[in-house]
Design an enzyme around this catalytic site. Structure first.
Site, PDB file in Angstrom:
ATOM      1  N   LYS A   1      15.367  -1.015 -15.892  1.00 16.89           N
ATOM      2  CA  LYS A   1      15.280   0.418 -16.245  1.00 16.89           C
ATOM      3  C   LYS A   1      15.602   1.307 -15.045  1.00 16.89           C
ATOM      4  CE  LYS A   1      11.539   1.423 -13.970  1.00 16.89           C
ATOM      5  NZ  LYS A   1      10.911   2.556 -13.297  1.00 16.89           N
TER       6      LYS A   1
ATOM      7  N   SER B   1       0.825  -1.219   0.000  1.00 16.42           N
ATOM      8  CA  SER B   1       0.000   0.000   0.000  1.00 16.42           C
ATOM      9  C   SER B   1       0.855   1.263   0.000  1.00 16.42           C
ATOM     10  CB  SER B   1      -0.894  -0.002   1.233  1.00 16.42           C
ATOM     11  OG  SER B   1      -0.081  -0.181   2.376  1.00 16.42           O
ATOM     12  N   GLY B   2       1.962   1.221  -0.751  1.00 11.98           N
ATOM     13  CA  GLY B   2       2.781   2.424  -0.902  1.00 11.98           C
ATOM     14  C   GLY B   2       2.181   3.322  -1.978  1.00 11.98           C
ATOM     15  N   ASN B   3       3.038   4.079  -2.624  1.00 17.42           N
ATOM     16  CA  ASN B   3       2.624   5.034  -3.644  1.00 17.42           C
ATOM     17  C   ASN B   3       1.911   4.328  -4.812  1.00 17.42           C
ATOM     18  OD1 ASN B   3       4.282   7.102  -6.013  1.00 17.42           O
ATOM     19  ND2 ASN B   3       2.780   7.844  -4.567  1.00 17.42           N
TER      20      ASN B   3
ATOM     21  N   ALA C   1       3.229   6.724 -10.332  1.00 15.45           N
ATOM     22  CA  ALA C   1       1.974   6.426  -9.626  1.00 15.45           C
ATOM     23  C   ALA C   1       1.040   7.636  -9.532  1.00 15.45           C
ATOM     24  CB  ALA C   1       2.291   5.898  -8.225  1.00 15.45           C
TER      25      ALA C   1
ATOM     26  N   LYS D   1       9.137  -4.050  -8.964  1.00 18.18           N
ATOM     27  CA  LYS D   1      10.278  -3.904  -9.868  1.00 18.18           C
ATOM     28  C   LYS D   1      11.566  -4.328  -9.166  1.00 18.18           C
ATOM     29  CE  LYS D   1       7.989  -0.827 -12.947  1.00 18.18           C
ATOM     30  NZ  LYS D   1       7.848   0.404 -13.673  1.00 18.18           N
TER      31      LYS D   1
ATOM     32  N   GLY E   1       1.028   1.025  -4.896  1.00 23.68           N
ATOM     33  CA  GLY E   1      -0.001   0.135  -4.363  1.00 23.68           C
ATOM     34  C   GLY E   1      -1.314   0.879  -4.164  1.00 23.68           C
TER      35      GLY E   1
ATOM     36  N   ARG F   1      11.703   8.650  -9.332  1.00 22.18           N
ATOM     37  CA  ARG F   1      12.384   8.881  -8.055  1.00 22.18           C
ATOM     38  C   ARG F   1      13.865   8.514  -8.103  1.00 22.18           C
ATOM     39  NH1 ARG F   1       9.488   4.007  -4.509  1.00 22.18           N
ATOM     40  NH2 ARG F   1       7.679   4.574  -5.674  1.00 22.18           N
TER      41      ARG F   1
HETATM   42  N1  LIG Z   1       5.635   4.614  -7.161  1.00 24.41           N
HETATM   43  C1  LIG Z   1       5.620   4.457  -8.464  1.00 24.41           C
HETATM   44  O1  LIG Z   1       5.446   5.429  -9.221  1.00 24.41           O
HETATM   45  C2  LIG Z   1       5.775   3.084  -9.048  1.00 24.41           C
HETATM   46  C3  LIG Z   1       5.348   2.881 -10.343  1.00 24.41           C
HETATM   47  C4  LIG Z   1       5.473   1.627 -10.908  1.00 24.41           C
HETATM   48  C5  LIG Z   1       6.024   0.593 -10.159  1.00 24.41           C
HETATM   49  N2  LIG Z   1       6.446   0.813  -8.889  1.00 24.41           N
HETATM   50  C6  LIG Z   1       7.002  -0.342  -8.154  1.00 24.41           C
HETATM   51  O2  LIG Z   1       5.987  -0.833  -7.292  1.00 24.41           O
HETATM   52  C7  LIG Z   1       6.580  -1.412  -6.135  1.00 24.41           C
HETATM   53  C8  LIG Z   1       5.948  -0.799  -4.901  1.00 24.41           C
HETATM   54  O3  LIG Z   1       6.214   0.576  -4.897  1.00 24.41           O
HETATM   55  P1  LIG Z   1       5.338   1.639  -4.106  1.00 24.41           P
HETATM   56  O4  LIG Z   1       5.577   2.935  -4.799  1.00 24.41           O
HETATM   57  O5  LIG Z   1       3.929   1.164  -3.938  1.00 24.41           O
HETATM   58  O6  LIG Z   1       5.990   1.574  -2.658  1.00 24.41           O
HETATM   59  P2  LIG Z   1       6.770   2.742  -1.865  1.00 24.41           P
HETATM   60  O7  LIG Z   1       8.121   2.973  -2.380  1.00 24.41           O
HETATM   61  O8  LIG Z   1       5.829   3.873  -1.730  1.00 24.41           O
HETATM   62  O9  LIG Z   1       7.069   1.970  -0.482  1.00 24.41           O
HETATM   63  C9  LIG Z   1       6.578   2.191   0.708  1.00 24.41           C
HETATM   64  C10 LIG Z   1       5.814   0.943   1.142  1.00 24.41           C
HETATM   65  O10 LIG Z   1       6.691   0.060   1.843  1.00 24.41           O
HETATM   66  C11 LIG Z   1       6.041  -0.339   3.034  1.00 24.41           C
HETATM   67  N3  LIG Z   1       7.002  -0.762   4.046  1.00 24.41           N
HETATM   68  C12 LIG Z   1       7.893  -0.003   4.728  1.00 24.41           C
HETATM   69  N4  LIG Z   1       8.598  -0.778   5.589  1.00 24.41           N
HETATM   70  C13 LIG Z   1       8.130  -2.045   5.422  1.00 24.41           C
HETATM   71  C14 LIG Z   1       8.461  -3.303   5.995  1.00 24.41           C
HETATM   72  N5  LIG Z   1       9.429  -3.418   6.911  1.00 24.41           N
HETATM   73  N6  LIG Z   1       7.792  -4.393   5.580  1.00 24.41           N
HETATM   74  C15 LIG Z   1       6.841  -4.308   4.630  1.00 24.41           C
HETATM   75  N7  LIG Z   1       6.480  -3.152   4.043  1.00 24.41           N
HETATM   76  C16 LIG Z   1       7.116  -2.040   4.441  1.00 24.41           C
HETATM   77  C17 LIG Z   1       5.273   0.896   3.435  1.00 24.41           C
HETATM   78  O11 LIG Z   1       4.260   0.575   4.329  1.00 24.41           O
HETATM   79  C18 LIG Z   1       4.720   1.339   2.089  1.00 24.41           C
HETATM   80  O12 LIG Z   1       3.539   0.647   1.783  1.00 24.41           O
HETATM   81  C19 LIG Z   1       8.087  -1.155  -6.251  1.00 24.41           C
HETATM   82  O13 LIG Z   1       8.724  -2.288  -6.762  1.00 24.41           O
HETATM   83  C20 LIG Z   1       8.176  -0.014  -7.249  1.00 24.41           C
HETATM   84  O14 LIG Z   1       9.392  -0.016  -7.977  1.00 24.41           O
HETATM   85  C21 LIG Z   1       6.315   2.031  -8.305  1.00 24.41           C
END
Ligand SMILES: NC(=O)c1ccc[n+]([C@@H]2O[C@H](COP(=O)([O-])OP(=O)(O)OC[C@H]3O[C@@H](n4cnc5c(N)ncnc54)[C@H](O)[C@@H]3O)[C@@H](O)[C@H]2O)c1
Length: 344
Positions: free
Chosen positions: A206, A11-13, A155, A122, A15, A271
């Site tokens: 990438k 549930s990050g950015n 995202a 990724k 998610g 980023r």
């Molecule tokens: N953000 C983007 O624009 C984007 C776009 C495409 C793909 N992605 C890929 O999607 C994947 C997820 O990225 P995102 O942007 O959702 O995440 P993010 O970088 O925003 O990560 C933060 C997440 O990590 C979690 N977290 C922190 N500590 C933790 C722990 N100890 N255990 C488990 N979770 C923990 C946080 O709760 C939060 O949900 C990555 O592989 C990223 O490369 C991101």
């Protein structure tokens, strides 16, 4: 056959952005999906004095990782991983790759036998001379068919409905179409291709190229240099995929969002590029910059550069990938950043 029950793991950015699309699409396609609830696993933490799950479930917004974007009310935040996936038949993995291993330890043997999965993560899994894409890791550990989604997807832009494309590398065409229904909107076009490895590897590699592009920005070398880095980077990505993974499709690199388009968007504003630029101009470590600049989000590119370095070294193939190798040495071994373009 019953309706698909979706669960989102992470549930990050990204998610949270993807949860918005999925929450709306299960309602639109409620002939295929159970639209009553889309559980999303939240690694519990406090934000502004409240639990993040409580913020999401009350305000319908992930104020820490995707502020100012309303989530559909059927997206329900759950702090317990096993409760999140209980009964789920469509598992969406979307977390920083550093946390996947622990998550799979908990899930092994606990997910629905008929479930399907898709990974939006990724990165690559490396163990010495062995390399795996996460779709294969998830498939092997959980015994469920796992596809991969990757593309030119910042995202926040997807979450605010700006026109974007993405690619799903599917295991079976039927599964690909189901995932497409879950994610596609009028402004988020989902392409399908029978290439799980190619889509996954493009998404991982990438990020190394994006770090190199950030170094170029920090050096103020300009747009010719940045375009050259993108071209060389894309070629190294393609050679790497074709050398180490058979059956990767040629189209994944130039015709799909997961290939060239993701290289471009990441090198222009992702980023990894922003933080790598600050690494050159700021005199701070990547750890410090991640904390200062990313508000809890995680950097991927430098870790993938390290994983790929370990793998290429074990295979005695470092010389064939000079850009990947330079990014590793600058990021982890103190090589001066001005050496980036030497010998490319
Ligand atoms: N953000 C983007 O624009 C984007 C776009 C495409 C793909 N992605 C890929 O999607 C994947 C997820 O990225 P995102 O942007 O959702 O995440 P993010 O970088 O925003 O990560 C933060 C997440 O990590 C979690 N977290 C922190 N500590 C933790 C722990 N100890 N255990 C488990 N979770 C923990 C946080 O709760 C939060 O949900 C990555 O592989 C990223 O490369 C991101």
């Amino acid at each position: 056959m019953g309706k698909e029950k979706v669960a989102i793991i992470g549930s990050g950015n990204w998610g949270s952005a993807i949860a918005k699309l999925a929450g709306n699409n299960v309602k639109k396609h409620n002939d295929v999906f159970d639209d009553s609830k889309v559980p999303i696993w939240v690694f519990e933490e406090e934000y502004e004095g409240r639990k993040l799950t409580e913020i999401i479930n009350t305000d319908h917004e992930n104020k820490k990782y995707l502020p100012d974007v309303k989530l559909p009310e059927n997206v329900v935040a759950i702090p317990d991983l096993l409760e999140t996936v209980k009964d789920a038949t469509a598992l969406v993995f979307v977390m920083p790759h550093q946390f996947l291993g622990k998550c799979l330890d908990q899930l092994e043997g606990k997910v629905n036998k008929d479930a399907k999965a898709i990974t939006l993560i990724k990165g690559v899994g490396v163990d010495g001379a062995d390399i795996h894409v996460f779709a294969d890791v998830i498939q092997d550990r959980l015994g469920v068919s796992c596809s991969a989604l990757s593309g030119a997807n910042i995202a926040n832009e997807v979450a605010t409905d700006r026109f974007s494309e993405t690619t799903i590398g599917y295991r079976t065409e039927e599964e690909g179409k189901m995932w497409q229904k879950l994610f596609q909107t009028a402004n988020f076009k989902v392409q399908l291709i029978d290439d799980v490895a190619g889509v996954s590897l493009c998404g991982a590699l990438k990020n190394i190229v994006a770090v190199a592009a950030g170094f170029i920005d920090g050096l103020e070398y300009g747009n010719n240099s940045k375009a050259a880095i993108m071209r060389i980077g894309l070629l190294e990505m393609k050679h790497f995929c074709q050398e180490f993974f058979k059956d990767v499709k040629e189209e994944s690199f130039l015709q799909e969002s997961a290939g060239v388009a993701d290289v471009i968007t990441s090198c222009l504003g992702g980023r990894n590029t922003r933080v790598a630029k600050a690494f050159v101009t700021g005199n701070k470590s990547f750890d410090e910059l991640e904390k200062e600049m990313l508000n809890g989000q995680k950097l991927q590119g430098i870790h993938t550069a390290k994983d790929v370095h370990v793998f290429l070294k074990a295979r005695d193939r470092l010389g064939a990938y000079p850009l990947f190798d330079k990014v590793y040495h600058i990021s982890w071994e103190g090589l001066p950043v001005a050496k980036l373009t030497e010998g490319l």
